[in-house]
Design an enzyme around this catalytic site. Structure first.
Site, PDB file in Angstrom:
ATOM      1  N   LEU A  49       0.784  -1.238   0.000  1.00  0.00           N
ATOM      2  CA  LEU A  49       0.000   0.000   0.000  1.00  0.00           C
ATOM      3  C   LEU A  49       0.821   1.296   0.000  1.00  0.00           C
ATOM      4  O   LEU A  49       0.235   2.371   0.046  1.00  0.00           O
ATOM      5  CB  LEU A  49      -0.981   0.022   1.188  1.00  0.00           C
ATOM      6  CG  LEU A  49      -2.038  -1.093   1.210  1.00  0.00           C
ATOM      7  CD1 LEU A  49      -2.919  -0.957   2.442  1.00  0.00           C
ATOM      8  CD2 LEU A  49      -2.858  -1.086  -0.051  1.00  0.00           C
ATOM      9  N   ASP A  50       2.134   1.205  -0.053  1.00  0.00           N
ATOM     10  CA  ASP A  50       2.916   2.444  -0.113  1.00  0.00           C
ATOM     11  C   ASP A  50       4.216   2.238  -0.885  1.00  0.00           C
ATOM     12  O   ASP A  50       5.298   2.624  -0.432  1.00  0.00           O
ATOM     13  CB  ASP A  50       3.210   2.955   1.303  1.00  0.00           C
ATOM     14  CG  ASP A  50       3.603   4.433   1.330  1.00  0.00           C
ATOM     15  OD1 ASP A  50       3.253   5.157   0.367  1.00  0.00           O
ATOM     16  OD2 ASP A  50       4.249   4.864   2.301  1.00  0.00           O
TER      17      ASP A  50
END
Length: 234
Positions: A49-50
């Site tokens: 997610l990042d």
């Protein structure tokens, strides 16, 4: 990690320290291997997610390690998607985040952005660009339509310029990962197979993205691939 994070190298405008084409290809492969491990080989699926250059660390041999799992989400193997609030870094967030229902394909999208940044040598948003679009993805789409992707190859690296034809072919891997419909994006294990030179995967990409890797570019791409290791969180 001896060489710090990826952003320190790919956004550096110093020609003397600019990374060559082979090192950048290996870094791309290492990131793909790391994400494929998280998505498919862990006991439970992990969506990072990042994914961004600041979260890719480089050792003394420029082996790339995926790091910083502070925003990651764990899914059971039986689950294909998760409902969660938007998280990540602007510029790397996939379109489907607007629905709050996401899959591991959000990492695939972020990976596509990072690949473009590696090959073009500029961040996904660059306000210093006076005449060009400050948004790399918008500029990429326009150059793609014009047939002028070679204009985007990192000009700070003579080696990248010498291998510009091959670099443009690699940009098409990014394009496959950046499709708006998440279901049309490849899995990261499929990307790994493509980078390793799988004819079957190349055929699938050509169906999704007609101007896929040429056999010559694919052979050149896979000729220097080495195994990768995944880092722990930091």
């Amino acid at each position: 990690m001896a060489n710090g994070s990826l952003n320190l190298w790919i956004f550096n405008k110093n020609k003397e320290t600019a990374l060559g084409c082979q090192i950048r290809k290996k870094i791309i492969f290492d990131i793909a291997k790391g994400l494929a491990y998280l998505h498919e080989d862990c006991i439970q699926k992990i969506i990072h997610l990042d994914i961004k250059p600041q979260n890719i660390l480089l050792d003394e041999d420029f082996n790339a390690k995926v790091s910083d799992f502070g925003l990651s989400k764990i899914l059971g193997k039986e689950k294909s998607r998760v409902i969660t609030t938007m998280r990540g870094t602007p510029g790397y967030i996939a379109p489907e985040w607007l629905s709050s229902v996401i899959t591991e394909k959000v990492d695939v999208y972020s990976f596509g952005i990072v690949v473009l940044e590696i090959l073009c040598g500029r961040p996904n948003v660059d306000r210093s660009q006076q005449e060009e679009d400050p948004h790399l993805l918008g500029l990429f789409r326009r150059k793609q339509e014009e047939g002028n992707l070679m204009d985007l190859v990192d000009k700070c690296s003579d080696d990248m310029q010498l291998n510009a034809v091959e670099v443009v072919e690699m940009m098409k891997v990014a394009a496959w990962c950046l499709q708006t419909e998440y279901a049309r994006r490849p899995s990261m294990s499929t990307v790994v197979k493509l980078l390793e030179g799988s004819d079957d995967v190349e055929g699938n990409m050509n169906e999704e993205y007609p101007n896929g890797l040429t056999p010559e570019a694919r052979e050149a791409y896979s000729s220097t691939i080495l195994p990768s290791m995944l880092s722990g969180a930091r």
